[in-house]
Write an enzyme that holds these catalytic residues in place. Structure first.
Site, PDB file in Angstrom:
ATOM      1  N   LYS A 189       0.571  -1.199   0.101  1.00 46.58           N
ATOM      2  CA  LYS A 189       0.196   0.337   0.399  1.00 46.58           C
ATOM      3  C   LYS A 189       1.246   0.986  -0.258  1.00 46.58           C
ATOM      4  O   LYS A 189       0.538   1.890  -0.849  1.00 46.58           O
ATOM      5  CB  LYS A 189      -1.339  -0.190   1.289  1.00 46.58           C
ATOM      6  N   THR A 246      -3.611   5.453   3.317  1.00 52.83           N
ATOM      7  CA  THR A 246      -2.312   5.909   3.047  1.00 52.83           C
ATOM      8  C   THR A 246      -2.687   6.609   1.871  1.00 52.83           C
ATOM      9  O   THR A 246      -1.470   8.276   1.983  1.00 52.83           O
ATOM     10  CB  THR A 246      -1.518   4.392   2.776  1.00 52.83           C
TER      11      THR A 246
END
Length: 329
Positions: A189, A246
């Site tokens: 990610k 994120t």
């Protein structure tokens, strides 16, 4: 009272020391530099990372790894991914207690997951290593804002023990036995967040970022499943939850680095502007190499590698991604 040693006094390690103390543990935070340890002990602050925020009285600090190990009922590792092996090899073997890793990344050169590095370089048995992931923006957790995370270990018993360490009122912890899936989701990610940040820095809108997040999740899932992770893990907190946080928050170092790239900075200048480790830069090539060996297509990851490792222009890479041929979703 449970005595826990948190190894690594950066922003995430220090914040998690607060979490553990708020959950009722007696915490010793290991800092590489004695001046940082001294400030934490005497002023209950780590001003380099958390400014004037006061740490709980139950958080102490030392720059001696032997002192940190002494009497610890558990170890929490918050060392950057690319220095994890060298750091562990410079210490005595980890004591025979449960170990929880907070580190998200894949090691360059070996393409190893962090739990494997802990076993190889730290001398810890696999059956006592767990990992934590999820939407873990340390700035929000330091402010004690509500969030949730996943603790994964090979056994449900160990995962439950590790989860009890994290019983701060503002952190809801779930358990899993999918260590591979949770680690892959947490590592990749960061790479996708760089691409999303870059798209935003280039001036693209929410359609572009939503497309990159969704297709990024597909990349993460393909790789994770090929390595033995469970598909449902990637739809949960460690997968979609962490990815959304994120990729969308200005608190994310990887997102901020991508923004800087999109504004035209090269990777060195972008990293200097962020000022802290953005794990996605180092992780991207390791993920790309791992995927190539497995025959897994990861075009967003490959595009990030072109930029951070081969000095490709970010606008050209984005154009190439959008120009890919028609194919089933």
């Amino acid at each position: 009272m449970t005595r826990l040693a948190v190894l690594g006094a950066g922003s995430w390690g220090t914040t998690f020391a607060q979490v553990l103390a708020d959950g009722g543990a007696d915490v010793t935070l290991w800092a590489r530099r004695e001046e940082v340890a001294c400030e934490i002990r005497e002023a209950h602050r780590n001003s380099a990372y958390l400014g004037d925020r006061l740490l709980p009285d139950a958080v102490g600090a030392t720059s001696s790894i032997e002192e940190a190990f002494d009497g610890a009922d558990g170890i929490v590792l918050a060392v950057p991914a690319q220095s994890m092996r060298a750091t562990l090899e410079s210490w005595p073997a980890l004591p025979p207690v449960p170990v929880l890793s907070l580190t998200k990344g894949i090691e360059r050169g070996t393409d190893s997951r962090i739990s494997r590095i802990i076993a190889e370089a730290g001398g810890a048995e696999t059956e006592r290593i767990g990992v934590l992931s999820g939407p873990n923006l340390s700035g929000e957790i330091a402010e004690r804002r509500p969030c949730a995370s996943v603790v994964a270990a090979d056994s449900e018993e160990l995962a439950s023990v590790l989860a009890t360490w994290c019983e701060a009122p503002y952190l809801r912890t779930y358990t899993s036995t999918d260590v591979v899936g949770v680690e892959i989701a947490g590592a990749v990610k960061n790479v996708i967040a760089i691409a999303v940040g870059a798209a935003t820095g280039l001036g693209h809108g929410h359609n572009t970022t939503a497309s990159l997040i969704t297709r990024g999740l597909a990349e993460i899932t393909r790789l994770g499943v090929a390595l033995g992770g469970r598909r449902d893990t990637f739809a949960g907190l460690a997968g979609m939850g962490d990815l959304v946080a994120t990729c969308s928050s200005p608190l994310s170092r990887n997102h901020r680095l991508g923004l800087a790239l999109g504004r035209g900075l090269d990777v060195r200048a972008a990293a200097a502007e962020v000022g802290q480790t953005a794990e996605g830069v180092a992780t991207a090539r390791a993920v790309s190499e791992l995927a190539a060996r497995l025959g897994i297509e990861m075009p967003i990851t490959d595009a990030v590698v072109d930029v951070v490792d081969h000095d490709a222009r970010i606008d050209e890479v984005t154009t190439a991604l959008l120009a890919r041929g028609v194919r089933p979703e």
